[in-house]
Design an enzyme around this catalytic site. Structure first.
Site, PDB file in Angstrom:
ATOM      1  NE  ARG A 321      -3.628  -2.315   2.349  1.00 47.84           N
ATOM      2  CZ  ARG A 321      -4.668  -2.791   3.184  1.00 47.84           C
ATOM      3  NH1 ARG A 321      -4.819  -1.955   4.255  1.00 47.84           N
ATOM      4  NH2 ARG A 321      -5.301  -3.756   3.057  1.00 47.84           N
ATOM      5  CD  GLU A 463     -11.286 -11.881   8.274  1.00 53.47           C
ATOM      6  OE1 GLU A 463     -10.799 -11.302   7.212  1.00 53.47           O
ATOM      7  OE2 GLU A 463     -10.426 -11.445   9.183  1.00 53.47           O
ATOM      8  CE  LYS A 505     -12.556  -8.078   9.785  1.00 56.62           C
ATOM      9  NZ  LYS A 505     -11.663  -8.411   8.761  1.00 56.62           N
ATOM     10  CB  SER A 547     -13.545  -3.463   2.402  1.00 54.40           C
ATOM     11  OG  SER A 547     -12.322  -3.589   3.128  1.00 54.40           O
ATOM     12  N   GLY A 548     -12.626  -6.475   1.763  1.00 53.19           N
ATOM     13  CA  GLY A 548     -12.329  -7.522   0.890  1.00 53.19           C
ATOM     14  C   GLY A 548     -11.879  -7.310  -0.451  1.00 53.19           C
ATOM     15  N   GLY A 549     -10.992  -6.264  -0.630  1.00 55.40           N
ATOM     16  CA  GLY A 549     -10.575  -5.728  -1.747  1.00 55.40           C
ATOM     17  C   GLY A 549     -11.424  -4.857  -2.651  1.00 55.40           C
ATOM     18  NE  ARG A 578      -7.663  -1.943  -2.191  1.00 57.86           N
ATOM     19  CZ  ARG A 578      -7.870  -2.317  -3.146  1.00 57.86           C
ATOM     20  NH1 ARG A 578      -7.670  -3.851  -3.077  1.00 57.86           N
ATOM     21  NH2 ARG A 578      -7.779  -1.727  -4.230  1.00 57.86           N
TER      22      ARG A 578
END
Length: 635
Positions: A321, A463, A505, A547-549, A578
């Protein structure tokens, strides 16, 4: 009368007989005296202890300190001032020394046989008979014991079984009302070394399994780590557990209480003796108080109309990032990035909890507090990533690492101040993937993690993440997500995890990143809500959507669409990484002059996602919408 009669031999543990070299001993930090001696061409460390008895004496001492009236068959002993006194010296000796990091002990080849004699009339009939692990089992002993139990039908039998049962040992095990089995599972399996016992009346027999990582009695369970730093041998520790469980059960205690007391006694007892009933009661009440907070913490995290900031990415992902936004890969900048987010004004207004990686917890904020201390003092509940990342399996699938040493690690997290912990399992959609094997194995690990967390006092965040990588459509995502969640909750219920003290999650049901046609936000909302309502039991403490990408604005739109498909039987909120961090990085870019602007960007995106939650309505248990709820106050 003797309430509990112990059948077994008394062994005197001889660690090292003193001689003229006592001045050569070295004393370690725990006050244990060590001497290095040569043995069989190698150097070994011996330690100095005297006047310690093993075998049935361990069970007798433990029971006596619990306030139980107990005695050893054919042995003249009494407790005076908390010490076991002998009218005759035991004839069997064990020679014990430390060998390659463990405890090794030798016993004589020829040992004193265990002889049965009828309890005297003056003593009365025992309520329980405990056959200790040290007893020498014979056909004659079993026959005489069987006849006595017919003569005294109110007497119950407890048996501490051999690891590998002989024919006589199996007969004895079948007679037991309470059977103790020593299991030695490998790290990633729980295969029983002891032979399977075929019991004539299985509904009347209670079996307690003891392994280096877990204790179980019926449906009750405790987790622990076998630790020999106190110089107790394996047999001594296990005998302490057996006697404690029996003492509590004999007094009418529940299996859960029996295991809790046994675990506490095994962890804190030393060669100088086990704990008293009063001390165990005090420790047990403190443990129960920790566990009672689980549901309150769940409500505080998921039901307070706030979100969770997941700041637990790996260093590798954080570097990616940084590179994306032209930020130098510098440890000081990495620490400054987290410090900037955590010090954002009004963060508590939008965030109920923050997930940290364990290596960030003790990093310092500008005011000198650790990040963990700083968040706690702001009234934000700190959580930690407890798994150790992913390991490749066959066909490109993955499993989650971190089972080894998990109990000790989670206890350390609790002691540091964390109040919830997260374990992630990733599932890739592909041809014949995720496989049944991958789903079941990862679901079992999630359940093991969740149970261990709750026994220690941490809220588990499980998760199962169906990752977005691939060209699949939303229908395939829905199918796989439903299958994964079904397996996870099946395993959680099998392990008797308290679902109201557990958080899920999970991913939103969304098209693959490379799919030609991307599902709309409305389709994502409908599909995600439908799958969650179908697969997630209504008493789960809450659902956290990741959010998973997804890009920040995309994640917010999809979250809004999911919320609009309420009511839900459990609270729903977001746990984004993210989708919250990218706007901060894009504004900050490592420049100190941009800190305030970056913090403002974080607040703006948090506010947008919190606004989305206002569409979500949570059903109460009686069907009405929730009003004010009690939450945890850390300020």
């Amino acid at each position: 009368m003797s309430r509990i009669l112990i059948i077994g031999n008394v062994l005197k543990d001889v660690y090292l007989k003193m001689d003229g070299r006592r001045n050569d001993f070295e004393t370690d930090e725990q006050g244990i005296h060590w001497l290095e001696l040569g043995f069989n061409g190698e150097a070994h460390d011996f330690f100095r202890r005297t006047s310690v008895y093993g075998g049935a004496a361990v069970s007798l001492t433990t029971l006596s300190r619990l306030g139980v009236d107990a005695g050893i068959l054919n042995s003249k002993t009494e407790m005076k001032s908390g010490e076991l006194m002998w009218s005759d010296e035991p004839t069997n000796y064990r020679y014990i020394f430390s060998y390659k990091g463990g405890i090794t002990y030798f016993v004589p080849r020829e040992r004193k046989a265990t002889e049965w004699t009828m309890p005297s009339a003056s003593q009365g009939m025992p309520e329980w008979i405990l056959v200790d692990r040290s007893a020498i089992i014979s056909t004659k002993l079993i026959d005489e014991l069987k006849n006595f139990l017919k003569f005294s039908p109110k007497t119950k039998l407890a048996v501490h079984a051999e690891k590998k049962l002989s024919p006589d040992g199996e007969r004895l095990a079948e007679m037991a009302d309470l059977l103790f089995c020593e299991d030695e599972p490998p790290i990633h399996k729980e295969e029983k070394i002891i032979d399977k016992i075929e019991v004539d009346q299985p509904n009347t027999q209670l079996v307690c399994h003891i392994s280096p990582r877990k204790l179980s009695l019926g449906e009750a369970e405790e987790v622990w780590d076998l630790d020999r730093t106190d110089m107790m041998t394996h047999l001594t520790v296990y005998s302490t557990i057996v006697a404690t469980v029996l003492g509590v059960v004999a007094a009418g205690g529940t299996p859960a209480d029996a295991l809790l007391w046994a675990r506490l006694n095994a962890e804190q007892a030393t060669l100088d003796g086990s704990l008293s009933a009063e001390k165990l009661q005090e420790l047990a009440e403190a443990e129960k108080a920790k566990r009672k907070n689980l549901r309150l913490i769940c409500r505080s995290l998921a039901g307070s109309n706030k979100g969770i900031l997941a700041a637990d990415e790996s260093k590798k992902n954080l570097v990616k990032r940084f590179v994306q936004f032209g930020i130098e890969n510098d440890a000081k900048l990495q620490r400054g990035f987290y410090a900037m987010m955590f010090a954002t004004p009004e963060l508590k207004k939008y965030v109920s909890g923050v997930i940290l990686s364990d290596d960030n917890a003790d990093k310092k904020m500008p005011n000198g507090e650790t990040m963990l201390e700083f968040l706690t003092n702001q009234g934000i509940i700190p959580g930690v990533k407890a798994d150790l990342g992913l390991k490749p399996m066959r066909d490109g699938e993955s499993e989650t690492l971190g089972e080894e040493g998990l109990t000790r690690r989670l206890r350390d997290y609790y002691d540091q101040g964390f109040r919830f912990a997260k374990w992630r399992a990733a599932f890739k959609i592909g041809k014949n993937q995720p496989s049944f094997f991958a789903v079941e194995k990862n679901a079992e690990r999630l359940a093991t993690f969740a149970k261990t967390c709750q026994l220690i006092g941490l809220v588990p965040v499980v998760e199962p993440d169906v990752i977005r990588e691939g060209s699949f459509g939303i229908e395939k995502s829905a199918e796989v997500t439903a299958r994964v969640l079904g397996s996870v909750f099946e395993k959680l219920e099998q392990r008797h995890v308290d679902l109201a003290g557990c958080l899920l999650k999970c991913n939103m049901v969304i098209s693959g990143a490379d799919a030609e046609t991307q599902a709309t936000a409305n389709e994502v909302g409908i599909a995600t809500a439908a799958i969650l309502k179908h697969a997630v039991p209504r008493y789960v403490g809450g659902v956290l959507l990741l959010s998973g990408g997804q890009k920040p604005k995309e994640a917010t739109k999809n979250l809004t669409a999911v919320a609009q498909n309420s009511p839900f039987p459990w609270p729903v909120t977001f746990a984004f990484s993210r989708a919250l961090e990218e706007p901060v990085l894009a504004t900050w870019r490592g420049e100190e002059t941009q800190i305030k602007a970056a913090q403002a960007a974080l607040v703006r995106h948090l506010e947008e996602n919190v606004d989305a939650l206002h569409y979500a309505v949570t059903e109460s248990r009686n069907g009405n919408t929730d009003g004010n709820i009690e939450v945890l106050d850390l300020s």
